[in-house]
Write a protein that holds these residues in place. Structure first.
Motif, PDB file in Angstrom:
ATOM      1  N   ASP A  36       0.549  -4.692   8.059  1.00  0.00           N
ATOM      2  CA  ASP A  36       1.585  -5.454   7.375  1.00  0.00           C
ATOM      3  C   ASP A  36       2.039  -4.711   6.122  1.00  0.00           C
ATOM      4  O   ASP A  36       3.238  -4.690   5.803  1.00  0.00           O
ATOM      5  N   ARG A  37       1.099  -4.104   5.419  1.00  0.00           N
ATOM      6  CA  ARG A  37       1.463  -3.354   4.215  1.00  0.00           C
ATOM      7  C   ARG A  37       2.319  -2.135   4.565  1.00  0.00           C
ATOM      8  O   ARG A  37       3.314  -1.841   3.891  1.00  0.00           O
ATOM      9  N   GLY A  78      -1.725  -0.614  -3.277  1.00  0.00           N
ATOM     10  CA  GLY A  78      -2.195  -1.619  -2.333  1.00  0.00           C
ATOM     11  C   GLY A  78      -3.688  -1.836  -2.505  1.00  0.00           C
ATOM     12  O   GLY A  78      -4.379  -1.039  -3.134  1.00  0.00           O
ATOM     13  N   ARG A  92       7.078  -8.322  11.512  1.00  0.00           N
ATOM     14  CA  ARG A  92       6.000  -8.733  10.612  1.00  0.00           C
ATOM     15  C   ARG A  92       5.673 -10.207  10.802  1.00  0.00           C
ATOM     16  O   ARG A  92       4.502 -10.599  10.791  1.00  0.00           O
ATOM     17  N   GLU A 147      -3.877  -6.387   7.982  1.00  0.00           N
ATOM     18  CA  GLU A 147      -3.455  -6.272   6.590  1.00  0.00           C
ATOM     19  C   GLU A 147      -2.910  -4.877   6.313  1.00  0.00           C
ATOM     20  O   GLU A 147      -1.883  -4.714   5.630  1.00  0.00           O
ATOM     21  N   HIS A 148      -3.584  -3.835   6.828  1.00  0.00           N
ATOM     22  CA  HIS A 148      -3.084  -2.467   6.674  1.00  0.00           C
ATOM     23  C   HIS A 148      -1.707  -2.325   7.315  1.00  0.00           C
ATOM     24  O   HIS A 148      -0.792  -1.731   6.732  1.00  0.00           O
ATOM     25  N   GLY A 201       5.662  -3.228   5.390  1.00  0.00           N
ATOM     26  CA  GLY A 201       6.328  -3.629   4.155  1.00  0.00           C
ATOM     27  C   GLY A 201       6.989  -2.448   3.474  1.00  0.00           C
ATOM     28  O   GLY A 201       8.101  -2.559   2.940  1.00  0.00           O
ATOM     29  N   TYR A 202       6.320  -1.292   3.491  1.00  0.00           N
ATOM     30  CA  TYR A 202       6.916  -0.095   2.915  1.00  0.00           C
ATOM     31  C   TYR A 202       8.163   0.316   3.690  1.00  0.00           C
ATOM     32  O   TYR A 202       9.156   0.754   3.118  1.00  0.00           O
TER      33      TYR A 202
END
Length: 222
Positions: A204-205, A221, A102, A201-202, A208-209
């Motif tokens: 990274d999210r 989100g 990330r 952004e998608h 993150g999960y």
């Protein structure tokens, strides 16, 4: 088709540098031909013969380089993510590989060219079995490549099941980020800076999960 004498291969006694240059030019010609065809036709309708003709080479020369159209796509996409590999080599994975990835993605981003290829592959919205198989083969190839990178980057004693699971989770994050992003594009292939940012952004999210162990998010989100 008669194979041009100037494309695909140098004479056997040509200097190594010239042979490598000719190989690079052939790969570039194949990629350019396929990119043009992808914008015009669904991938399921594109044949090796069409790609070879557009590249100015024979079908046989095409197969000297690639096993099929999916292999061309995977090779091109790997080429546009080498800067991430360099980033991971500079920023060792350590105890939290997802956090490292990330961080590299935030620092270096993704090539707009890489994302343009993804957009071109999906711009016709084809859901045919052939199209699905081609894209699945591309992601599988990239996943195998990424798994190999992890094997080199992580300590030798790390459980191979951990490595395989991590690689699959990261590639699944890419695939998950792709879906809402393609819906945003709605068939466009001329990407804006905002489109590139939206994909990152998608992604990274999604990563993150993975990093959170799939704990249920406290808020949806954006």
């Amino acid at each position: 088709m008669t194979e041009p004498t100037t494309a695909g291969r140098a004479p056997a006694d040509a200097p190594a540098g010239r042979r490598e240059l000719n190989k690079a030019r052939t790969r570039e010609a194949v990629a350019s031909s396929l990119r043009t065809l992808l914008v015009r036709h669904p991938v399921a309708d594109i044949t090796v013969d069409q790609v070879a003709e557009g590249a100015g080479i024979s079908r046989r020369t095409f197969f000297n380089y690639y096993g099929g159209i999916a292999a061309v796509l995977a090779d091109v996409m790997r080429g546009h993510t080498t800067h991430l590999v360099e980033g991971l080599q500079t920023d060792p994975l350590g105890e939290d590989p997802v956090a490292s990835l990330r961080r590299v993605l935030r620092d270096r981003g993704l090539s707009a060219e890489f994302l343009t290829w993804m957009a071109a592959l999906n711009c016709h919205g084809s859901t045919s079995e052939t199209a699905v198989l081609v894209e699945r083969a591309v992601w599988t190839d990239l996943g195998d490549w990424f798994r190999g990178l992890l094997v080199e980057a992580l300590p030798a004693e790390v459980d191979p099941v951990y490595v395989a699971t991590l690689a699959d989770a990261v590639m699944s994050a890419f695939a998950a980020a792709e879906q809402p992003w393609l819906a945003r594009l709605d068939g466009r292939v001329d990407l804006t800076a905002e489109d590139v940012t939206a994909f990152l952004e998608h992604l990274d999210r999604a990563l993150g999960y993975v990093a959170d162990g799939w704990a249920l998010p406290t808020a949806p989100g954006p």
